[in-house]
Design an enzyme around this catalytic site. Structure first.
Site, PDB file in Angstrom:
ATOM      1  CG  HIS A  10      -2.030   0.921   1.481  1.00 32.96           C
ATOM      2  ND1 HIS A  10      -2.158   1.844   2.319  1.00 32.96           N
ATOM      3  CD2 HIS A  10      -2.918   1.596   0.296  1.00 32.96           C
ATOM      4  CE1 HIS A  10      -3.230   2.342   2.227  1.00 32.96           C
ATOM      5  NE2 HIS A  10      -3.529   2.494   0.806  1.00 32.96           N
ATOM      6  CD  GLU A  37      -3.326   2.522  -3.035  1.00 27.42           C
ATOM      7  OE1 GLU A  37      -4.263   3.245  -3.105  1.00 27.42           O
ATOM      8  OE2 GLU A  37      -2.398   2.643  -2.624  1.00 27.42           O
ATOM      9  CG  ASP A  39      -3.040   7.271  -2.956  1.00 31.92           C
ATOM     10  OD1 ASP A  39      -4.109   6.591  -3.020  1.00 31.92           O
ATOM     11  OD2 ASP A  39      -2.543   6.942  -1.907  1.00 31.92           O
ATOM     12  CG  HIS A  52      -3.668   9.646   0.645  1.00 30.01           C
ATOM     13  ND1 HIS A  52      -3.909  10.207   1.748  1.00 30.01           N
ATOM     14  CD2 HIS A  52      -4.175   8.317   0.596  1.00 30.01           C
ATOM     15  CE1 HIS A  52      -5.125   9.509   1.964  1.00 30.01           C
ATOM     16  NE2 HIS A  52      -5.301   8.459   1.416  1.00 30.01           N
ATOM     17  CD  GLU A 112      -7.409   5.703  -4.051  1.00 27.92           C
ATOM     18  OE1 GLU A 112      -6.416   5.074  -3.271  1.00 27.92           O
ATOM     19  OE2 GLU A 112      -8.262   6.395  -3.683  1.00 27.92           O
TER      20      GLU A 112
HETATM   21  O1  G3P Z   1      -6.918   2.064  -3.070  1.00 21.20           O
HETATM   22  C1  G3P Z   1      -7.205   1.355  -1.634  1.00 21.20           C
HETATM   23  C2  G3P Z   1      -6.984   2.611  -0.706  1.00 21.20           C
HETATM   24  O2  G3P Z   1      -5.571   3.078  -0.977  1.00 21.20           O
HETATM   25  C3  G3P Z   1      -8.026   3.561  -0.417  1.00 21.20           C
HETATM   26  O3  G3P Z   1      -7.722   4.127   0.579  1.00 21.20           O
HETATM   27  O4  G3P Z   1      -7.155   6.516   1.545  1.00 21.20           O
HETATM   28  O5  G3P Z   1      -5.487   4.647   1.478  1.00 21.20           O
HETATM   29  O6  G3P Z   1      -6.112   5.873  -0.568  1.00 21.20           O
HETATM   30  P1  G3P Z   1      -6.640   5.361   0.840  1.00 21.20           P
HETATM   31 MG    MG Z   2      -4.984   4.798  -2.121  1.00 23.65          MG
END
Ligand code: G3P
Ligand code: MG
Length: 255
Positions: A10, A37, A39, A52, A112
């Site tokens: 993540h 993953e 952002d 993020h 994302e």
């Molecule tokens: O993509 C899954 C997750 O990352 C969503 O929440 O706030 O961590 O970007 P966040």
């Molecule tokens: Mg995310």
């Protein structure tokens, strides 16, 4: 159907490195992860950057909104010191730079799309266009597993990404699944549902799988929870605890 890696780091390196930085990717690699993953949002000049929060202050030293700065300014900002002095040279990556690093290191990507409020269409369009351009060879080759998966909590951003990059698959991000989750996903031509593991039940997981969608959960940090939801048919997940849930899952070698 899910043709992608099952376990993703993540935001690059989970909780072991500054999120959404190249240093985070290097940390993920050091733990054996070749799936991530991250952002993406737009800077003031419309160039996508890996961030993020829509504001500075938590992970990036400074004040104001991400869209108050051009990408070149953000790319010079300290995105690592908040995590630890050894990461003081980490900066905000450009989306294109981050994708290049991933491709060069064989890292599969869940992109994302994270629009700042009011920038949904533009963010989806720009990320879609750039993704399509950067994966032109993979698209032409007809190799779906080599393509990234674009996800977003914003259906508007996903629709714009679809229009810009119809050949790049999409996933709909939903915190808890609403009653009309399937209609929403079908309207966007999504291949998968990405949802908060906290709200998922075995029955909901079965509904998603029976409807033919991939099912991915965020953010799973407890190995016992990872095992439980895998038992429900969950196809993939991202984790902050890349030290506890490795690239081969909670029971893989090294855990
Ligand atoms: O993509 C899954 C997750 O990352 C969503 O929440 O706030 O961590 O970007 P966040
Ligand atoms: Mg995310």
């Amino acid at each position: 159907m899910w043709i992608y890696p099952k376990f993703l780091a993540h935001r690059g390196g989970g909780k072991l490195a500054p999120e959404n930085t190249i240093a985070g990717l290097q940390c993920g690699l050091a733990h054996g992860f070749h799936a991530v993953e991250f952002d993406v949002m737009l800077a003031r000049d419309g160039v996508p950057v890996v961030m993020h929060d829509p504001y500075l202050g938590r992970t990036v030293a400074g004040a104001g909104n991400v869209f108050d700065y051009d990408a070149a300014e953000l790319a010079a900002m300290d995105a690592g010191s908040w995590f630890g002095p050894q990461f003081g040279d980490a900066t905000v990556p450009l989306f294109a730079q981050y994708v290049e690093f991933c491709k060069a290191n064989g890292i599969w990507m869940n992109i994302e799309i994270k629009p700042a409020p009011g920038f949904d269409v533009e963010t989806g369009r720009v990320v879609g266009e750039l993704t399509r351009a950067m994966f032109g060879l993979e698209i032409a080759r007809g190799d779906p597993a080599a393509l990234p998966l674009m996800s977003s909590f914003s259906p508007v951003a996903l629709a714009a990404a679809r229009a810009a990059a119809p050949d790049v698959p999409r996933a709909l991000l939903l915190d808890a699944l609403p009653a009309d989750w399937e209609a929403q996903a079908r309207a966007l031509g999504a291949v998968a549902i990405h949802t908060n593991q906290k709200h998922l039940t075995a029955a909901l997981a079965r509904q998603v799988k029976d409807a033919g969608f991939g099912l991915f959960c965020y953010t799973v940090n407890d190995p016992a929870r990872a095992r439980a939801i895998i038992g429900w048919g969950v196809d993939g997940m991202c984790t902050d605890r890349i030290d506890l849930i490795g690239p081969d899952g909670p029971d893989g070698p090294g855990n």
